[in-house]
Design an enzyme around this catalytic site. Structure first.
Site, PDB file in Angstrom:
ATOM      1  N   ALA A   1      64.076-159.481 -35.239  1.00  0.00           N
ATOM      2  CA  ALA A   1      63.216-158.947 -34.196  1.00  0.00           C
ATOM      3  C   ALA A   1      64.118-158.300 -33.157  1.00  0.00           C
ATOM      4  CB  ALA A   1      62.362-160.040 -33.553  1.00  0.00           C
ATOM      5  N   SER A   2      63.558-157.360 -32.403  1.00  0.00           N
ATOM      6  CA  SER A   2      64.396-156.550 -31.526  1.00  0.00           C
ATOM      7  C   SER A   2      64.833-157.260 -30.257  1.00  0.00           C
ATOM      8  CB  SER A   2      63.663-155.249 -31.156  1.00  0.00           C
ATOM      9  OG  SER A   2      63.424-154.474 -32.312  1.00  0.00           O
ATOM     10  N   THR A   3      63.976-158.117 -29.705  1.00  0.00           N
ATOM     11  CA  THR A   3      64.283-158.719 -28.411  1.00  0.00           C
ATOM     12  C   THR A   3      64.149-160.228 -28.450  1.00  0.00           C
ATOM     13  OG1 THR A   3      62.015-158.716 -27.528  1.00  0.00           O
ATOM     14  CG2 THR A   3      63.270-156.669 -27.338  1.00  0.00           C
TER      15      THR A   3
ATOM     16  N   GLN B   1      60.600-161.711 -28.780  1.00  0.00           N
ATOM     17  CA  GLN B   1      59.870-161.621 -30.038  1.00  0.00           C
ATOM     18  C   GLN B   1      60.324-162.721 -30.985  1.00  0.00           C
ATOM     19  OE1 GLN B   1      60.930-157.608 -31.114  1.00  0.00           O
ATOM     20  NE2 GLN B   1      59.192-156.728 -30.028  1.00  0.00           N
TER      21      GLN B   1
END
Length: 208
Positions: A9-11, A14
């Site tokens: 996940a990007s962040t 998330q």
């Protein structure tokens, strides 16, 4: 053949492990099992990723790199994607993605030798589709990035921009579970964060 599932996940806000159940079910439906999960919160636009690098280091020829979608593996620019793909191919890994049905043939324990021409055609189509999905993932990232910047610029002009806010409710759960005596791993499993994320959230309160 070992199946190595990559979850990204990007962040930090998330849940990178969100797709774990769907990947497990998918593999079970093909009569296989996942040997290891590699989970991290990092942008798919970055070529250097600790868990992905660990997966590549662990792998043996004919192992499977399993992802939910190609965009979980890459949102890289064309040059970096070619570099990553070459590295994957050099290790002997085969990419299987739930959104690329032609890749599922790699899950078969016996490769079809009675029709080598058809096998070669399927491999060519599969490679083309994976490259296409990789290009689409990058294009989607660039489009969303441009729209985000436009929205930020408009919000700043209107004096309404406050930046991305943390998930305070989820952070409170981290502190509450920790106060209850749960281990870092238990807190991570309960909240969907990684252990390193849990440590960073706890450290922020100490620093405050």
């Amino acid at each position: 053949m070992f199946i190595r599932a990559y979850l990204r996940a990007s962040t930090d806000e998330q849940n990178a492990a969100r797709a774990k159940d769907s990947l497990t079910q998918f593999v079970n439906n093909h009569g296989q099992r996942i040997a290891a999960f590699y989970t991290e919160n990092i942008s798919g636009t970055q070529l250097e990723r600790p868990e992905l690098n660990r997966l590549l280091a662990d792998t043996q020829p004919n192992d499977i790199l399993l992802v939910e979608q190609i965009d979980r593996l890459t949102r890289l620019n064309d040059q970096d994607w070619k570099s990553l793909k070459r590295h994957i191919e050099d290790t002997g890994l085969r990419i299987v993605s739930l959104d690329v049905p032609t890749s599922w043939q790699a899950l078969q324990t016996q490769t079809a030798q009675h029709d080598p021409i058809m096998s070669a055609v399927l491999d060519a189509i599969n490679n083309m589709l994976i490259d296409l999905m990789a290009a689409m993932a990058r294009k989607d990232y660039e489009t969303r990035r441009a729209r985000q910047q436009q929205g930020i610029a408009a919000a700043k002009q209107a004096g309404k921009y406050k930046g991305r806010q943390p998930d305070s409710e989820r952070h409170q759960k981290v502190h509450r579970y920790r106060e209850m005596g749960m281990s870092l791993k238990e807190v991570a499993d309960a909240t969907g964060y990684s252990r390193s994320q849990v440590c960073r959230i706890l450290a922020k309160e100490i620093q405050a």
